[in-house]
Structure formats: structure tokens, C-alpha cells
Design a protein around this motif. Structure first.
Motif, mmCIF file in Angstrom:
data_model
loop_
_atom_site.group_PDB
_atom_site.id
_atom_site.type_symbol
_atom_site.label_atom_id
_atom_site.label_comp_id
_atom_site.label_asym_id
_atom_site.label_seq_id
_atom_site.Cartn_x
_atom_site.Cartn_y
_atom_site.Cartn_z
ATOM 1 N N PRO A 128 81.545 60.397 -21.947
ATOM 2 C CA PRO A 128 81.330 61.745 -22.482
ATOM 3 C C PRO A 128 80.985 61.781 -23.974
ATOM 4 N N GLU A 129 81.387 60.775 -24.749
ATOM 5 C CA GLU A 129 81.101 60.777 -26.182
ATOM 6 C C GLU A 129 79.679 60.342 -26.483
ATOM 7 N N ALA A 130 79.007 59.753 -25.510
ATOM 8 C CA ALA A 130 77.665 59.230 -25.717
ATOM 9 C C ALA A 130 76.623 60.250 -25.271
ATOM 10 N N THR A 131 75.448 60.142 -25.841
ATOM 11 C CA THR A 131 74.317 60.947 -25.392
ATOM 12 C C THR A 131 73.239 59.995 -24.915
ATOM 13 N N PHE A 132 72.527 60.392 -23.892
ATOM 14 C CA PHE A 132 71.541 59.503 -23.294
ATOM 15 C C PHE A 132 70.167 60.144 -23.204
ATOM 16 N N ASP A 133 69.898 61.056 -24.098
ATOM 17 C CA ASP A 133 68.589 61.709 -24.106
ATOM 18 C C ASP A 133 67.851 61.456 -25.413
ATOM 19 N N GLY A 134 68.135 60.325 -26.058
ATOM 20 C CA GLY A 134 67.462 59.995 -27.305
ATOM 21 C C GLY A 134 68.253 60.357 -28.539
ATOM 22 N N ARG A 135 69.305 61.169 -28.392
ATOM 23 C CA ARG A 135 70.129 61.538 -29.542
ATOM 24 C C ARG A 135 71.285 60.564 -29.665
#
Length: 147
Positions: A128-135
């Protein structure tokens, strides 16, 4: 999501677990930790047998590009076994590359079977702490700085 994008997502997951592993007492490889974390929601979705089949297929596909994974097996509970025997026989870079190939194959199969939207939602639920859309999230920036 294409093969390069699934490889990118796999690399992000592995990088996140490498950093998390440095902050814990874990001795498992980042790839094994990614598989273990993904197993929970996937077992809920497809059952142990379904997850074991998916992981077995990913491992078979990965062995074509990473023969170093030949000693790795999928256990009855869906966990990966055999890394302990593998590590002394190969160098860390080979193990890391093999793990990346395995996770890329697993992500690719997920994209094929459940689609991009559900795959990304599942990954976001697990990390949940990670973003996987380039951000890059604040926590990831902090983790990057500690490397």
C-alpha cells in the motif's frame, strides 16, 4: 500492460522488497518475499492449488531464461523451496536475475489471466505504501535514500 511494463512492475516490487529486507531480519531473497506476499491474496482468489499452478507455470517459463532456477520448486502450500541449495552454486547476480525473471513471468501470467486493473489493485493492496503508475511515494523516496 506489455512485457516491458510487466518487467518494470516486477523490478519495482523487487526493489521495494530489497529495501524492506535490509530493514528486517529476513534472509529470504527479494523474489521469494514477493512471491510469498502475492500468495496471500492469490490463494484467496484462486485457492492453494490455483496459486501453486500459476507459480509453477511462472517458474517453468522463467527456467528457460534462467537455468539457475532449476533447483527451485513450488511446495504443496505454494511456497518456493530450494533457494538454500541454489545460492552456494551461483553468484548473487545470477540469483537476482533469476528472481527478476520469475517475478516478471508471474506478473505476466497475472496480467493475462486477471487483467491489468485487477493485477495493479492486487499489487497495491499488498504494497500500500508503493505506487506503481510511474509515481514515487514518500515512503519509497525515504527507502531510496537509505540505500
Amino acid at each position: 500492460m506489455s512485457i516491458p511494463e510487466s518487467r518494470y512492475l516486477a523490478q519495482r516490487l523487487l526493489s521495494y522488497e530489497v529495501v524492506a529486507g535490509k530493514n528486517s531480519e529476513s534472509t529470504e531473497s527479494a523474489a521469494f518475499r514477493v512471491c510469498a506476499k502475492l500468495s496471500r491474496p492469490l490463494i484467496t482468489l484462486a485457492g492453494v492449488a490455483g496459486f501453486r499452478s500459476l507459480l509453477s507455470r511462472a517458474l517453468t517459463l522463467a527456467r528457460a531464461d534462467a537455468p539457475s532456477l532449476s533447483a527451485v520448486q513450488v511446495a504443496a502450500d505454494g511456497s518456493l523451496k530450494g533457494l538454500d541449495e541454489l545460492e552456494p552454486q551461483i553468484d548473487k547476480e545470477q540469483a537476482r536475475d533469476g528472481g527478476a525473471i520469475l517475478i516478471t513471468q508471474l506478473i505476466g501470467l497475472l496480467l493475462t489471466f486477471i487483467g491489468e486493473g485487477l493485477t495493479l489493485r492486487l499489487v497495491q493492496d499488498v504494497w500500500p505504501e508503493a505506487t506503481f503508475d510511474g509515481r514515487v511515494s514518500d515512503k519509497e523516496r525515504t527507502l531510496e535514500r537509505t540505500r
